[in-house]
Design a protein around this motif. Sequence first.
Motif, PDB file in Angstrom:
ATOM      1  N   GLY A 352      38.328  56.751  28.510  1.00  0.00           N
ATOM      2  CA  GLY A 352      37.390  57.076  27.446  1.00  0.00           C
ATOM      3  C   GLY A 352      35.968  57.292  27.912  1.00  0.00           C
ATOM      4  O   GLY A 352      35.031  57.208  27.106  1.00  0.00           O
ATOM      5  N   PHE A 353      35.773  57.585  29.206  1.00  0.00           N
ATOM      6  CA  PHE A 353      34.425  57.802  29.715  1.00  0.00           C
ATOM      7  C   PHE A 353      33.800  59.070  29.118  1.00  0.00           C
ATOM      8  O   PHE A 353      32.595  59.129  28.880  1.00  0.00           O
ATOM      9  N   VAL A 354      34.626  60.088  28.927  1.00  0.00           N
ATOM     10  CA  VAL A 354      34.167  61.344  28.326  1.00  0.00           C
ATOM     11  C   VAL A 354      35.170  61.732  27.250  1.00  0.00           C
ATOM     12  O   VAL A 354      36.374  61.669  27.473  1.00  0.00           O
ATOM     13  N   LYS A 355      34.677  62.124  26.094  1.00  0.00           N
ATOM     14  CA  LYS A 355      35.575  62.523  25.014  1.00  0.00           C
ATOM     15  C   LYS A 355      36.336  63.795  25.402  1.00  0.00           C
ATOM     16  O   LYS A 355      35.758  64.712  26.011  1.00  0.00           O
ATOM     17  N   PRO A 356      37.618  63.861  25.069  1.00  0.00           N
ATOM     18  CA  PRO A 356      38.418  65.040  25.424  1.00  0.00           C
ATOM     19  C   PRO A 356      37.799  66.353  24.962  1.00  0.00           C
ATOM     20  O   PRO A 356      37.895  67.367  25.655  1.00  0.00           O
ATOM     21  N   ARG A 357      37.149  66.358  23.797  1.00  0.00           N
ATOM     22  CA  ARG A 357      36.595  67.619  23.294  1.00  0.00           C
ATOM     23  C   ARG A 357      35.544  68.188  24.237  1.00  0.00           C
ATOM     24  O   ARG A 357      35.445  69.400  24.433  1.00  0.00           O
ATOM     25  N   TRP A 358      34.754  67.277  24.877  1.00  0.00           N
ATOM     26  CA  TRP A 358      33.714  67.758  25.787  1.00  0.00           C
ATOM     27  C   TRP A 358      34.324  68.250  27.102  1.00  0.00           C
ATOM     28  O   TRP A 358      33.831  69.220  27.699  1.00  0.00           O
ATOM     29  N   LEU A 359      35.365  67.587  27.560  1.00  0.00           N
ATOM     30  CA  LEU A 359      36.062  68.062  28.760  1.00  0.00           C
ATOM     31  C   LEU A 359      36.678  69.437  28.529  1.00  0.00           C
ATOM     32  O   LEU A 359      36.612  70.320  29.389  1.00  0.00           O
ATOM     33  N   ILE A 360      37.273  69.627  27.354  1.00  0.00           N
ATOM     34  CA  ILE A 360      37.912  70.901  27.034  1.00  0.00           C
ATOM     35  C   ILE A 360      36.869  72.014  26.918  1.00  0.00           C
ATOM     36  O   ILE A 360      37.051  73.114  27.449  1.00  0.00           O
ATOM     37  N   ALA A 361      35.765  71.718  26.229  1.00  0.00           N
ATOM     38  CA  ALA A 361      34.698  72.716  26.091  1.00  0.00           C
ATOM     39  C   ALA A 361      34.120  73.087  27.457  1.00  0.00           C
ATOM     40  O   ALA A 361      33.891  74.274  27.764  1.00  0.00           O
ATOM     41  N   PHE A 362      33.883  72.087  28.291  1.00  0.00           N
ATOM     42  CA  PHE A 362      33.390  72.342  29.650  1.00  0.00           C
ATOM     43  C   PHE A 362      34.383  73.192  30.438  1.00  0.00           C
ATOM     44  O   PHE A 362      33.995  74.129  31.158  1.00  0.00           O
ATOM     45  N   PRO A 523      34.146  76.619  20.803  1.00  0.00           N
ATOM     46  CA  PRO A 523      33.959  76.132  19.424  1.00  0.00           C
ATOM     47  C   PRO A 523      35.188  75.420  18.872  1.00  0.00           C
ATOM     48  O   PRO A 523      35.061  74.487  18.074  1.00  0.00           O
ATOM     49  N   LEU A 524      36.378  75.839  19.299  1.00  0.00           N
ATOM     50  CA  LEU A 524      37.596  75.161  18.845  1.00  0.00           C
ATOM     51  C   LEU A 524      37.624  73.711  19.323  1.00  0.00           C
ATOM     52  O   LEU A 524      38.083  72.821  18.606  1.00  0.00           O
ATOM     53  N   ALA A 525      37.137  73.469  20.542  1.00  0.00           N
ATOM     54  CA  ALA A 525      37.121  72.100  21.071  1.00  0.00           C
ATOM     55  C   ALA A 525      36.264  71.188  20.208  1.00  0.00           C
ATOM     56  O   ALA A 525      36.585  70.019  20.000  1.00  0.00           O
ATOM     57  N   LEU A 526      35.177  71.732  19.681  1.00  0.00           N
ATOM     58  CA  LEU A 526      34.273  70.934  18.865  1.00  0.00           C
ATOM     59  C   LEU A 526      34.823  70.681  17.461  1.00  0.00           C
ATOM     60  O   LEU A 526      34.287  69.858  16.713  1.00  0.00           O
ATOM     61  N   MET A 527      35.916  71.370  17.107  1.00  0.00           N
ATOM     62  CA  MET A 527      36.526  71.200  15.784  1.00  0.00           C
ATOM     63  C   MET A 527      37.631  70.141  15.782  1.00  0.00           C
ATOM     64  O   MET A 527      38.196  69.834  14.727  1.00  0.00           O
ATOM     65  N   THR A 528      37.952  69.570  16.936  1.00  0.00           N
ATOM     66  CA  THR A 528      39.045  68.598  17.003  1.00  0.00           C
ATOM     67  C   THR A 528      38.629  67.255  16.413  1.00  0.00           C
ATOM     68  O   THR A 528      37.443  66.901  16.388  1.00  0.00           O
ATOM     69  N   ARG A 529      39.615  66.495  15.949  1.00  0.00           N
ATOM     70  CA  ARG A 529      39.375  65.162  15.395  1.00  0.00           C
ATOM     71  C   ARG A 529      39.266  64.142  16.523  1.00  0.00           C
ATOM     72  O   ARG A 529      39.979  64.209  17.515  1.00  0.00           O
ATOM     73  N   SER A 530      38.386  63.171  16.335  1.00  0.00           N
ATOM     74  CA  SER A 530      38.197  62.134  17.353  1.00  0.00           C
ATOM     75  C   SER A 530      39.395  61.188  17.389  1.00  0.00           C
ATOM     76  O   SER A 530      40.036  60.942  16.368  1.00  0.00           O
ATOM     77  N   PHE A 531      39.661  60.653  18.564  1.00  0.00           N
ATOM     78  CA  PHE A 531      40.716  59.658  18.719  1.00  0.00           C
ATOM     79  C   PHE A 531      40.440  58.878  19.992  1.00  0.00           C
ATOM     80  O   PHE A 531      39.721  59.344  20.881  1.00  0.00           O
ATOM     81  N   ARG A 532      41.000  57.680  20.071  1.00  0.00           N
ATOM     82  CA  ARG A 532      40.861  56.882  21.291  1.00  0.00           C
ATOM     83  C   ARG A 532      41.958  57.265  22.260  1.00  0.00           C
ATOM     84  O   ARG A 532      43.056  57.660  21.852  1.00  0.00           O
ATOM     85  N   PRO A 533      41.720  57.142  23.570  1.00  0.00           N
ATOM     86  CA  PRO A 533      42.739  57.501  24.568  1.00  0.00           C
ATOM     87  C   PRO A 533      44.069  56.803  24.363  1.00  0.00           C
ATOM     88  O   PRO A 533      45.106  57.302  24.734  1.00  0.00           O
ATOM     89  N   GLY A 534      44.045  55.616  23.766  1.00  0.00           N
ATOM     90  CA  GLY A 534      45.283  54.900  23.503  1.00  0.00           C
ATOM     91  C   GLY A 534      46.063  55.468  22.356  1.00  0.00           C
ATOM     92  O   GLY A 534      47.151  55.006  22.060  1.00  0.00           O
TER      93      GLY A 534
END
Length: 541
Positions: A352-362, A523-534
Amino acid sequence: MATLATTAPAAFAPSTSNARQVNPWAVALTVTLATFMELLDTSIANVSLPHIAGGLGRSFDETTWVLTSYLVANAVVLPMSAWLSRVFGRKRYYMISVALFTATSFLCGIAPSLNFLVIFRVLQGIGGGGLAPVEQAILVDTFPATKRAAAFALYSVAIVTAPAIGPPLGGWITDSFSWRWVFFINVPIGLLSLFLTNRLVSDPPAFKAEVAEAKRLGKLKIDYIGILLIALGFAFLEVVLDRGQIEDWFGSRFITSMLIAAVACLAFAIWWELRVPDPVVELALLGERNFAISNIFYFLFGFVLFGSTTMIPEILQSLYGYTATDAGLVLGPGAAVITVLAPIVAVLTQKGFVKPRWLIAFSFAVVSASMFYYGSFNPQTDYMHYALARALQGFGYAFLFVPVSVLAYSYLPPGKNNKGSSLTNLARNWGGSFGVAFITTVHERRADLYSDRLSRTADLASPLFHPRIDSLTKTFERLGFSHADASQHAQGMLYNQLNNQASLLGFMDCFHYMAIIALIGIPLALMTRSFRPGGEASGGH
């Protein structure tokens, strides 16, 4: 549908019955082995087509059905793999798929004619279509949600590396031995996979209980209409994509008829699958936002990856004079970068160091930048720049597959993993098919446009034409040609140079278009719902 979008499933312990005795990484390596073999086969035969045509006494155009037949069969089976897993049992269906793929690989190698080879490739595609989706479902059920990212890191290395090494490996095998060995090499790998799968893999208790309950309630009835519609729709569509440019798209009655039939079958299939109680393909899963967007990510991933992987060796071989092996080596740095970074990305994701949405956008931003970089190349570009561009592309993809894979299952209950993996792998495969069809068509049309523009500078009225012809003519005269022959050779060389430049400009446009397409993922990455890695929800938006 509401149950899919409420909360994510909590982390659960490995659910395979032998998880206490067997290291889950042994299971992961076992199932990845067969998937790697199948993905390798999608590209390894491409460079062998001229040799197959010569060896079987058929034209090159006829032998392209060796590729089309495999892709069609693969496309038909992919969406039905989850349903077939429930009917036969996941482990049994997986082993049937491996066995069929292995046996038909041997039959392809000994095929006495093109007709037999195409038939065996259809059967091989049927076997191969069930491998990747079932493997992904096995990984999801074998690893708890908190460790799933690491398993997907291994899977990402396989699906990126296999298509990359396919062309150079196929070229080396064909040049060193025979095109038949392109198929024979699958046999020992398949046998090893069968042995290890039998010893290490088992269906999780929850999956067995679900299937037993479904059978008791009579829910596993064969959906003949759904199977037929999906099979015909995807088969027709794959033929359209694979043969469209060869047949001149809508200038061909055959392609037009195939497309109409594909749209009609798939439209009816969607209507049918949404109303039957136990559909072959559970389209209702796409009602969950993260899963639906993940499928778009898989499509974009396949589109750009397979499109560029097809295009780069063609550029290097046709315009720069590279051998098939040397052209394939240019793809190596990308796979190497992913192999090195995948474990790091897995840690960033699951901790959980970086949210998946930011990794995907990057990731999509870097992949787009790599495509723009490719689009700046010229006839003098050397190996180092092409390899650097591929490494940059690999750097981008290293941050994509793991977070997307975790995202896809973030809100799906464990009982839907099998059906979810069928849809995600279908999206990836169709992305690849659309990507290859896209670059093939766009390149030819843009190259024709540039050829027409450049030819205007090579007519008799052009002030640039005569000095260039005179210079080339004198060069050939110094090499011993007569004046008439030297002049003819000079015009021929100038014509080839213009065609090569037009072709390169067409390829550069393809890279630019793929760069723009990759940007859709940001922009699609920023539309995803938040969740914890678990796997737990952390508040949606």
